[in-house]
Enzyme design. Structure first.
Site, PDB file in Angstrom:
ATOM      1  N   GLU A 284      25.792  -2.661 -42.704  1.00 11.93           N
ATOM      2  CA  GLU A 284      24.910  -2.965 -41.516  1.00 11.93           C
ATOM      3  C   GLU A 284      23.926  -4.116 -41.949  1.00 11.93           C
ATOM      4  O   GLU A 284      23.033  -3.919 -42.965  1.00 11.93           O
ATOM      5  CB  GLU A 284      24.107  -1.690 -40.763  1.00 11.93           C
TER       6      GLU A 284
ATOM      7  N   THR B 227      22.706  -5.719 -36.137  1.00 12.94           N
ATOM      8  CA  THR B 227      21.562  -5.083 -35.316  1.00 12.94           C
ATOM      9  C   THR B 227      21.221  -6.131 -34.239  1.00 12.94           C
ATOM     10  O   THR B 227      21.385  -7.340 -34.352  1.00 12.94           O
ATOM     11  CB  THR B 227      20.244  -4.585 -36.060  1.00 12.94           C
TER      12      THR B 227
ATOM     13  N   LYS C 198      27.136  11.363 -23.379  1.00  7.85           N
ATOM     14  CA  LYS C 198      27.321   9.887 -23.646  1.00  7.85           C
ATOM     15  C   LYS C 198      28.886   9.762 -24.290  1.00  7.85           C
ATOM     16  O   LYS C 198      29.455   8.727 -23.641  1.00  7.85           O
ATOM     17  CB  LYS C 198      26.363   9.507 -24.677  1.00  7.85           C
TER      18      LYS C 198
ATOM     19  N   GLN D  81       9.176   1.465 -47.512  1.00 14.07           N
ATOM     20  CA  GLN D  81      10.224   1.056 -46.459  1.00 14.07           C
ATOM     21  C   GLN D  81      10.828   2.770 -46.099  1.00 14.07           C
ATOM     22  O   GLN D  81      11.143   2.834 -44.805  1.00 14.07           O
ATOM     23  CB  GLN D  81      11.591   0.640 -47.171  1.00 14.07           C
TER      24      GLN D  81
ATOM     25  N   LYS E 288      20.790  -6.857 -48.246  1.00 12.84           N
ATOM     26  CA  LYS E 288      20.613  -6.898 -50.056  1.00 12.84           C
ATOM     27  C   LYS E 288      22.106  -6.516 -50.504  1.00 12.84           C
ATOM     28  O   LYS E 288      22.308  -5.691 -50.753  1.00 12.84           O
ATOM     29  CB  LYS E 288      19.542  -5.780 -50.366  1.00 12.84           C
TER      30      LYS E 288
HETATM   31  P1  FAD Z   1      20.527   7.485 -26.049  1.00 11.73           P
HETATM   32  O1  FAD Z   1      21.778   7.985 -26.686  1.00 11.73           O
HETATM   33  O2  FAD Z   1      20.118   7.127 -24.670  1.00 11.73           O
HETATM   34  O3  FAD Z   1      19.379   8.726 -26.444  1.00 11.73           O
HETATM   35  C1  FAD Z   1      17.851   8.498 -26.310  1.00 11.73           C
HETATM   36  C2  FAD Z   1      17.274   9.657 -25.714  1.00 11.73           C
HETATM   37  O4  FAD Z   1      17.574  10.172 -24.593  1.00 11.73           O
HETATM   38  C3  FAD Z   1      17.673  11.031 -26.878  1.00 11.73           C
HETATM   39  O5  FAD Z   1      16.522  11.897 -26.950  1.00 11.73           O
HETATM   40  C4  FAD Z   1      18.605  11.713 -25.972  1.00 11.73           C
HETATM   41  O6  FAD Z   1      18.878  13.060 -26.082  1.00 11.73           O
HETATM   42  C5  FAD Z   1      18.029  11.218 -24.521  1.00 11.73           C
HETATM   43  N1  FAD Z   1      19.043  11.218 -23.435  1.00 11.73           N
HETATM   44  C6  FAD Z   1      20.347  10.743 -23.780  1.00 11.73           C
HETATM   45  N2  FAD Z   1      21.125  10.726 -22.487  1.00 11.73           N
HETATM   46  C7  FAD Z   1      20.394  11.376 -21.700  1.00 11.73           C
HETATM   47  C8  FAD Z   1      20.526  11.961 -20.188  1.00 11.73           C
HETATM   48  N3  FAD Z   1      21.770  11.649 -19.649  1.00 11.73           N
HETATM   49  N4  FAD Z   1      19.860  12.749 -19.650  1.00 11.73           N
HETATM   50  C9  FAD Z   1      18.507  13.117 -20.297  1.00 11.73           C
HETATM   51  N5  FAD Z   1      18.042  12.727 -21.652  1.00 11.73           N
HETATM   52  C10 FAD Z   1      19.196  11.965 -22.259  1.00 11.73           C
HETATM   53  N6  FAD Z   1      17.952   0.047 -32.186  1.00 11.73           N
HETATM   54  C11 FAD Z   1      17.752  -1.349 -31.822  1.00 11.73           C
HETATM   55  O7  FAD Z   1      16.671  -1.776 -31.208  1.00 11.73           O
HETATM   56  N7  FAD Z   1      18.809  -2.409 -32.244  1.00 11.73           N
HETATM   57  C12 FAD Z   1      19.585  -1.772 -32.956  1.00 11.73           C
HETATM   58  O8  FAD Z   1      20.386  -2.656 -33.188  1.00 11.73           O
HETATM   59  C13 FAD Z   1      20.035  -0.475 -33.271  1.00 11.73           C
HETATM   60  N8  FAD Z   1      20.775   0.146 -34.020  1.00 11.73           N
HETATM   61  C14 FAD Z   1      20.825   1.258 -34.254  1.00 11.73           C
HETATM   62  C15 FAD Z   1      21.874   1.791 -35.018  1.00 11.73           C
HETATM   63  C16 FAD Z   1      22.140   3.143 -35.306  1.00 11.73           C
HETATM   64  C17 FAD Z   1      23.490   3.518 -36.098  1.00 11.73           C
HETATM   65  C18 FAD Z   1      21.362   4.129 -34.931  1.00 11.73           C
HETATM   66  C19 FAD Z   1      21.191   5.493 -35.317  1.00 11.73           C
HETATM   67  C20 FAD Z   1      20.189   3.542 -34.105  1.00 11.73           C
HETATM   68  C21 FAD Z   1      19.873   2.095 -33.897  1.00 11.73           C
HETATM   69  N9  FAD Z   1      18.855   1.687 -33.159  1.00 11.73           N
HETATM   70  C22 FAD Z   1      18.743   0.224 -32.897  1.00 11.73           C
HETATM   71  C23 FAD Z   1      17.728   2.669 -32.754  1.00 11.73           C
HETATM   72  C24 FAD Z   1      17.902   3.180 -31.377  1.00 11.73           C
HETATM   73  O9  FAD Z   1      17.947   2.112 -30.306  1.00 11.73           O
HETATM   74  C25 FAD Z   1      16.706   4.273 -31.142  1.00 11.73           C
HETATM   75  O10 FAD Z   1      17.152   5.372 -31.964  1.00 11.73           O
HETATM   76  C26 FAD Z   1      16.694   4.688 -29.572  1.00 11.73           C
HETATM   77  O11 FAD Z   1      15.455   5.225 -29.434  1.00 11.73           O
HETATM   78  C27 FAD Z   1      17.693   5.636 -28.948  1.00 11.73           C
HETATM   79  O12 FAD Z   1      18.952   4.969 -28.866  1.00 11.73           O
HETATM   80  P2  FAD Z   1      20.267   5.840 -28.404  1.00 11.73           P
HETATM   81  O13 FAD Z   1      21.253   4.582 -28.166  1.00 11.73           O
HETATM   82  O14 FAD Z   1      20.416   6.669 -29.316  1.00 11.73           O
HETATM   83  O15 FAD Z   1      19.799   6.205 -27.005  1.00 11.73           O
END
Ligand code: FAD
Length: 289
Positions: free
Chosen positions: A17, A48, A163, A210, A270
Protein backbone atom coordinates in the site's frame (compact mmCIF):
# COMPACT_ATOMS: atom_id res chain seq x y z
CA UNK A 1 -7.59 -8.62 -13.63
CA UNK A 2 -9.96 -8.69 -10.72
CA UNK A 3 -7.98 -9.01 -7.50
CA UNK A 4 -10.25 -11.67 -6.01
CA UNK A 5 -9.08 -14.00 -8.81
CA UNK A 6 -5.58 -13.89 -7.32
CA UNK A 7 -6.81 -15.74 -4.29
CA UNK A 8 -8.25 -18.69 -6.19
CA UNK A 9 -4.75 -20.09 -6.85
CA UNK A 10 -4.41 -20.98 -3.16
CA UNK A 11 -1.09 -19.10 -3.08
CA UNK A 12 -0.86 -16.15 -0.69
CA UNK A 13 -1.08 -12.84 -2.56
CA UNK A 14 1.58 -10.24 -1.71
CA UNK A 15 0.61 -6.60 -2.02
CA UNK A 16 1.83 -3.15 -1.00
CA UNK A 17 0.00 0.00 0.00
CA UNK A 18 1.32 3.43 -0.93
CA UNK A 19 -0.06 6.93 -0.50
CA UNK A 20 -0.07 9.89 -2.91
CA UNK A 21 2.48 12.68 -2.34
CA UNK A 22 1.65 15.10 0.44
CA UNK A 23 3.11 18.11 -1.39
CA UNK A 24 3.56 19.40 -4.91
CA UNK A 25 6.86 18.27 -6.28
CA UNK A 26 6.89 14.94 -4.45
CA UNK A 27 5.14 13.10 -7.25
CA UNK A 28 8.45 12.07 -8.79
CA UNK A 29 9.55 10.59 -5.47
CA UNK A 30 6.43 8.43 -5.33
CA UNK A 31 7.12 7.24 -8.88
CA UNK A 32 10.62 6.24 -7.74
CA UNK A 33 8.98 4.37 -4.88
CA UNK A 34 6.87 2.47 -7.40
CA UNK A 35 9.96 1.77 -9.53
CA UNK A 36 11.57 0.09 -6.54
CA UNK A 37 8.41 -1.73 -5.42
CA UNK A 38 7.81 -3.05 -8.94
CA UNK A 39 11.15 -4.89 -8.81
CA UNK A 40 9.73 -6.93 -5.92
CA UNK A 41 6.95 -8.21 -8.19
CA UNK A 42 3.91 -7.71 -5.94
CA UNK A 43 0.56 -9.15 -7.02
CA UNK A 44 -0.94 -5.68 -6.73
CA UNK A 45 -0.30 -2.23 -5.28
CA UNK A 46 -3.01 -0.20 -3.59
CA UNK A 47 -3.11 3.60 -3.46
CA UNK A 48 -4.85 5.42 -0.62
CA UNK A 49 -7.47 8.11 -1.17
CA UNK A 50 -7.94 11.20 0.96
CA UNK A 51 -6.21 9.49 3.88
CA UNK A 52 -5.01 11.69 6.75
CA UNK A 53 -6.87 14.69 5.32
CA UNK A 54 -5.08 14.60 1.94
CA UNK A 55 -6.96 16.31 -0.84
CA UNK A 56 -4.72 15.00 -3.58
CA UNK A 57 -7.31 12.55 -4.82
CA UNK A 58 -6.42 13.00 -8.49
CA UNK A 59 -3.03 11.61 -7.56
CA UNK A 60 -4.69 8.36 -6.44
CA UNK A 61 -6.13 7.97 -9.91
CA UNK A 62 -2.89 9.01 -11.62
CA UNK A 63 -0.75 6.64 -9.56
CA UNK A 64 -3.14 3.69 -9.80
CA UNK A 65 -3.39 4.23 -13.53
CA UNK A 66 0.40 4.33 -13.98
CA UNK A 67 0.89 1.24 -11.79
CA UNK A 68 -1.44 -0.60 -14.10
CA UNK A 69 -0.43 0.77 -17.50
CA UNK A 70 3.27 1.53 -17.14
CA UNK A 71 4.36 -1.12 -14.68
CA UNK A 72 1.90 -3.83 -15.70
CA UNK A 73 1.02 -4.43 -12.04
CA UNK A 74 -2.59 -4.73 -10.91
CA UNK A 75 -3.77 -1.60 -9.08
CA UNK A 76 -6.26 -1.23 -6.27
CA UNK A 77 -7.59 2.34 -6.03
CA UNK A 78 -8.98 3.27 -2.61
CA UNK A 79 -12.14 5.36 -2.68
CA UNK A 80 -13.93 7.00 0.24
CA UNK A 81 -17.55 8.08 0.24
CA UNK A 82 -17.76 10.40 3.24
CA UNK A 83 -19.24 13.72 2.12
CA UNK A 84 -19.64 12.52 -1.49
CA UNK A 85 -22.76 12.54 -3.63
CA UNK A 86 -23.79 9.76 -5.98
CA UNK A 87 -22.85 12.02 -8.90
CA UNK A 88 -19.35 12.53 -7.45
CA UNK A 89 -18.79 8.79 -7.13
CA UNK A 90 -20.27 8.06 -10.55
CA UNK A 91 -17.87 10.56 -12.11
CA UNK A 92 -14.86 9.04 -10.33
CA UNK A 93 -15.88 5.52 -11.32
CA UNK A 94 -16.15 6.50 -14.97
CA UNK A 95 -12.65 8.03 -14.85
CA UNK A 96 -11.40 4.83 -13.19
CA UNK A 97 -12.98 2.85 -16.01
CA UNK A 98 -11.43 5.08 -18.69
CA UNK A 99 -8.06 4.42 -17.05
CA UNK A 100 -8.56 0.66 -16.94
CA UNK A 101 -8.68 0.51 -13.16
CA UNK A 102 -10.60 -2.64 -12.39
CA UNK A 103 -10.36 -2.80 -8.59
CA UNK A 104 -11.62 -0.43 -5.93
CA UNK A 105 -11.24 -0.55 -2.14
CA UNK A 106 -14.57 0.87 -1.01
CA UNK A 107 -14.30 2.82 2.23
CA UNK A 108 -16.44 5.20 4.18
CA UNK A 109 -13.45 7.28 5.28
CA UNK A 110 -12.94 8.88 8.67
CA UNK A 111 -15.68 11.25 9.74
CA UNK A 112 -14.70 14.92 9.87
CA UNK A 113 -15.43 16.87 13.07
CA UNK A 114 -18.72 18.16 11.67
CA UNK A 115 -19.79 15.29 9.47
CA UNK A 116 -21.94 16.02 6.49
CA UNK A 117 -23.40 12.72 5.38
CA UNK A 118 -24.32 13.01 1.75
CA UNK A 119 -25.50 10.00 -0.20
CA UNK A 120 -23.52 7.27 1.53
CA UNK A 121 -23.72 6.63 5.24
CA UNK A 122 -21.59 3.50 5.44
CA UNK A 123 -19.02 1.77 3.24
CA UNK A 124 -21.65 -0.88 2.45
CA UNK A 125 -23.72 1.77 0.64
CA UNK A 126 -20.68 2.60 -1.50
CA UNK A 127 -20.01 -1.08 -2.21
CA UNK A 128 -23.58 -1.49 -3.44
CA UNK A 129 -23.35 1.64 -5.59
CA UNK A 130 -20.03 0.59 -7.17
CA UNK A 131 -21.41 -2.83 -8.03
CA UNK A 132 -24.43 -1.19 -9.68
CA UNK A 133 -22.29 1.24 -11.67
CA UNK A 134 -19.54 -0.79 -13.23
CA UNK A 135 -17.80 -4.12 -13.42
CA UNK A 136 -15.25 -3.43 -10.67
CA UNK A 137 -13.71 -5.90 -8.28
CA UNK A 138 -14.58 -4.47 -4.86
CA UNK A 139 -12.55 -4.81 -1.69
CA UNK A 140 -13.44 -3.45 1.75
CA UNK A 141 -11.79 -2.88 5.11
CA UNK A 142 -12.24 -5.07 8.17
CA UNK A 143 -11.06 -4.69 11.74
CA UNK A 144 -9.73 -7.70 13.69
CA UNK A 145 -9.89 -5.62 16.88
CA UNK A 146 -13.18 -3.91 15.89
CA UNK A 147 -13.59 -0.50 14.35
CA UNK A 148 -12.99 2.30 16.89
CA UNK A 149 -16.55 3.63 16.61
CA UNK A 150 -18.17 0.26 17.26
CA UNK A 151 -20.12 -0.31 20.41
CA UNK A 152 -19.11 -3.97 20.55
CA UNK A 153 -17.25 -6.64 18.65
CA UNK A 154 -20.53 -8.39 17.86
CA UNK A 155 -22.12 -5.26 16.37
CA UNK A 156 -19.04 -4.61 14.27
CA UNK A 157 -19.14 -8.17 12.94
CA UNK A 158 -22.84 -7.86 12.10
CA UNK A 159 -22.08 -4.64 10.20
CA UNK A 160 -19.22 -6.40 8.41
CA UNK A 161 -21.57 -9.17 7.36
CA UNK A 162 -24.05 -6.57 6.02
CA UNK A 163 -21.25 -4.82 4.13
CA UNK A 164 -19.96 -8.04 2.58
CA UNK A 165 -23.49 -8.98 1.53
CA UNK A 166 -23.68 -5.72 -0.46
CA UNK A 167 -21.14 -7.24 -2.88
CA UNK A 168 -17.61 -7.18 -1.39
CA UNK A 169 -15.22 -9.54 -3.21
CA UNK A 170 -12.35 -9.53 -0.71
CA UNK A 171 -11.37 -7.94 2.60
CA UNK A 172 -8.21 -6.17 3.75
CA UNK A 173 -7.59 -5.96 7.49
CA UNK A 174 -6.58 -3.02 9.58
CA UNK A 175 -3.05 -3.45 10.95
CA UNK A 176 -2.61 -5.57 14.08
CA UNK A 177 0.42 -6.58 16.11
CA UNK A 178 -0.96 -9.65 17.82
CA UNK A 179 -1.75 -12.48 15.41
CA UNK A 180 -4.01 -14.17 17.95
CA UNK A 181 -6.43 -11.23 17.56
CA UNK A 182 -6.59 -11.95 13.85
CA UNK A 183 -7.12 -15.70 14.28
CA UNK A 184 -10.04 -15.11 16.72
CA UNK A 185 -11.53 -12.57 14.32
CA UNK A 186 -11.17 -14.89 11.34
CA UNK A 187 -12.97 -17.72 13.20
CA UNK A 188 -15.81 -15.34 14.05
CA UNK A 189 -16.01 -14.03 10.49
CA UNK A 190 -16.15 -17.54 9.04
CA UNK A 191 -18.80 -18.56 11.58
CA UNK A 192 -20.99 -15.77 10.14
CA UNK A 193 -20.66 -17.40 6.74
CA UNK A 194 -18.41 -14.67 5.37
CA UNK A 195 -16.34 -16.77 3.02
CA UNK A 196 -14.52 -14.25 0.83
CA UNK A 197 -10.69 -13.96 0.96
CA UNK A 198 -9.18 -11.89 3.76
CA UNK A 199 -5.75 -10.40 3.17
CA UNK A 200 -3.93 -9.20 6.27
CA UNK A 201 -2.54 -5.69 6.67
CA UNK A 202 0.91 -5.63 8.28
CA UNK A 203 2.61 -2.42 9.28
CA UNK A 204 6.33 -2.58 10.03
CA UNK A 205 7.14 -0.16 12.82
CA UNK A 206 9.82 2.31 11.88
CA UNK A 207 9.48 4.98 14.51
CA UNK A 208 7.73 5.35 17.83
CA UNK A 209 5.72 8.45 16.90
CA UNK A 210 4.33 6.75 13.81
CA UNK A 211 3.18 3.75 15.81
CA UNK A 212 1.67 5.84 18.60
CA UNK A 213 -0.36 7.74 16.02
CA UNK A 214 -1.48 4.52 14.35
CA UNK A 215 -2.43 2.91 17.64
CA UNK A 216 -4.43 5.99 18.63
CA UNK A 217 -6.34 5.81 15.33
CA UNK A 218 -6.84 2.06 15.23
CA UNK A 219 -6.94 1.04 18.89
CA UNK A 220 -4.63 -1.90 18.08
CA UNK A 221 -3.43 -3.96 21.03
CA UNK A 222 0.34 -3.83 21.59
CA UNK A 223 1.75 -7.09 22.97
CA UNK A 224 4.35 -6.82 25.75
CA UNK A 225 7.21 -7.92 23.53
CA UNK A 226 6.29 -5.21 21.05
CA UNK A 227 6.19 -2.53 23.77
CA UNK A 228 9.61 -3.72 24.96
CA UNK A 229 11.03 -3.12 21.48
CA UNK A 230 9.51 0.38 21.32
CA UNK A 231 10.81 1.34 24.74
CA UNK A 232 14.27 -0.12 24.23
CA UNK A 233 14.97 1.41 20.83
CA UNK A 234 12.78 4.53 20.71
CA UNK A 235 15.81 6.83 20.48
CA UNK A 236 17.85 4.55 18.23
CA UNK A 237 16.22 4.78 14.79
CA UNK A 238 18.42 2.21 13.05
CA UNK A 239 17.89 -0.35 15.79
CA UNK A 240 14.14 0.34 15.95
CA UNK A 241 13.90 -0.13 12.21
CA UNK A 242 15.72 -3.48 12.40
CA UNK A 243 13.50 -4.59 15.27
CA UNK A 244 10.32 -3.35 13.50
CA UNK A 245 11.19 -5.23 10.33
CA UNK A 246 12.04 -8.41 12.24
CA UNK A 247 8.80 -8.16 14.22
CA UNK A 248 6.79 -7.81 11.01
CA UNK A 249 8.65 -10.78 9.51
CA UNK A 250 7.88 -12.92 12.56
CA UNK A 251 4.20 -12.00 12.28
CA UNK A 252 4.19 -12.84 8.57
CA UNK A 253 5.95 -16.20 8.99
CA UNK A 254 3.28 -17.22 11.49
CA UNK A 255 0.43 -15.90 9.30
CA UNK A 256 1.74 -17.66 6.19
CA UNK A 257 2.14 -20.90 8.13
CA UNK A 258 -1.50 -20.55 9.13
CA UNK A 259 -2.56 -20.30 5.49
CA UNK A 260 -3.65 -16.66 5.20
CA UNK A 261 -5.02 -15.56 1.83
CA UNK A 262 -2.60 -12.68 1.43
CA UNK A 263 -0.20 -10.25 3.06
CA UNK A 264 -0.78 -6.54 2.45
CA UNK A 265 2.25 -4.51 3.54
CA UNK A 266 1.69 -0.95 4.65
CA UNK A 267 5.08 0.11 3.34
CA UNK A 268 4.65 3.84 4.07
CA UNK A 269 6.28 4.70 0.70
CA UNK A 270 9.55 3.13 1.89
CA UNK A 271 10.46 0.48 -0.67
CA UNK A 272 13.61 -0.58 1.19
CA UNK A 273 11.38 -1.76 4.02
CA UNK A 274 9.35 -3.92 1.65
CA UNK A 275 12.57 -5.25 0.14
CA UNK A 276 14.10 -6.18 3.47
CA UNK A 277 10.93 -7.98 4.52
CA UNK A 278 10.61 -9.93 1.28
CA UNK A 279 14.33 -10.75 1.27
CA UNK A 280 13.99 -12.22 4.75
CA UNK A 281 11.05 -14.32 3.61
CA UNK A 282 12.39 -15.32 0.20
CA UNK A 283 12.72 -19.05 0.90
CA UNK A 284 9.23 -19.25 2.39
CA UNK A 285 7.66 -17.22 -0.40
CA UNK A 286 9.36 -19.30 -3.09
CA UNK A 287 8.01 -22.45 -1.48
CA UNK A 288 4.46 -21.12 -1.07
CA UNK A 289 4.19 -19.22 -4.34
P1 FAD B 1 -17.69 1.17 7.50
O1 FAD B 1 -17.56 -0.22 7.03
O2 FAD B 1 -18.84 1.98 7.03
O3 FAD B 1 -17.69 1.13 9.10
C1 FAD B 1 -17.60 2.34 9.86
C2 FAD B 1 -18.35 2.17 11.18
O4 FAD B 1 -19.75 2.10 10.93
C3 FAD B 1 -17.99 0.87 11.93
O5 FAD B 1 -17.96 1.15 13.29
C4 FAD B 1 -19.13 -0.08 11.58
O6 FAD B 1 -19.36 -1.06 12.58
C5 FAD B 1 -20.30 0.88 11.41
N1 FAD B 1 -21.27 0.41 10.42
C6 FAD B 1 -21.00 -0.12 9.19
N2 FAD B 1 -22.15 -0.43 8.55
C7 FAD B 1 -23.16 -0.11 9.39
C8 FAD B 1 -24.58 -0.20 9.31
N3 FAD B 1 -25.19 -0.72 8.23
N4 FAD B 1 -25.33 0.24 10.37
C9 FAD B 1 -24.73 0.76 11.48
N5 FAD B 1 -23.39 0.87 11.61
C10 FAD B 1 -22.60 0.43 10.59
N6 FAD B 1 -9.29 6.02 5.01
C11 FAD B 1 -9.12 6.98 4.07
O7 FAD B 1 -9.56 8.11 4.24
N7 FAD B 1 -8.47 6.69 2.88
C12 FAD B 1 -7.95 5.47 2.61
O8 FAD B 1 -7.37 5.25 1.55
C13 FAD B 1 -8.11 4.44 3.59
N8 FAD B 1 -7.65 3.19 3.37
C14 FAD B 1 -7.88 2.19 4.30
C15 FAD B 1 -7.45 0.88 4.04
C16 FAD B 1 -7.66 -0.13 4.97
C17 FAD B 1 -7.20 -1.53 4.65
C18 FAD B 1 -8.30 0.17 6.20
C19 FAD B 1 -8.51 -0.93 7.23
C20 FAD B 1 -8.74 1.46 6.47
C21 FAD B 1 -8.55 2.48 5.54
N9 FAD B 1 -8.99 3.79 5.76
C22 FAD B 1 -8.80 4.77 4.80
C23 FAD B 1 -9.62 4.15 7.04
C24 FAD B 1 -11.18 4.04 7.00
O9 FAD B 1 -11.69 4.99 6.09
C25 FAD B 1 -11.69 4.29 8.41
O10 FAD B 1 -11.32 3.23 9.26
C26 FAD B 1 -13.16 4.63 8.54
O11 FAD B 1 -13.39 5.15 9.85
C27 FAD B 1 -14.12 3.45 8.37
O12 FAD B 1 -14.17 3.06 7.07
P2 FAD B 1 -14.93 1.69 6.65
O13 FAD B 1 -14.91 1.64 5.20
O14 FAD B 1 -14.36 0.55 7.40
O15 FAD B 1 -16.40 2.03 7.20
Amino acid sequence: MKIDNLFTSGKPAISFEIFPPKRDGDFQTVLQTIDALALLKPDYISVTYGAAGSERNNDTLELASRIKKEYGIEALAHLTSVGATKEDIKRILSVFEENQIENVLALRGDLPENPIVRDFKYAGDLVHFIKQNGAFGVGAACYPESHVESRSKTTDLIHLKQKVDQGVDFLVTQMFFDNEKFYEFKDEVRSLDINIPITVGIMPVLNKKQIERMVAISGAHLPEKFKKILNCYEDKPAALQDAGIMYACEQIVDLLSSGVDGIHLYVMNKPYVAKRILDNLSGILTTLR
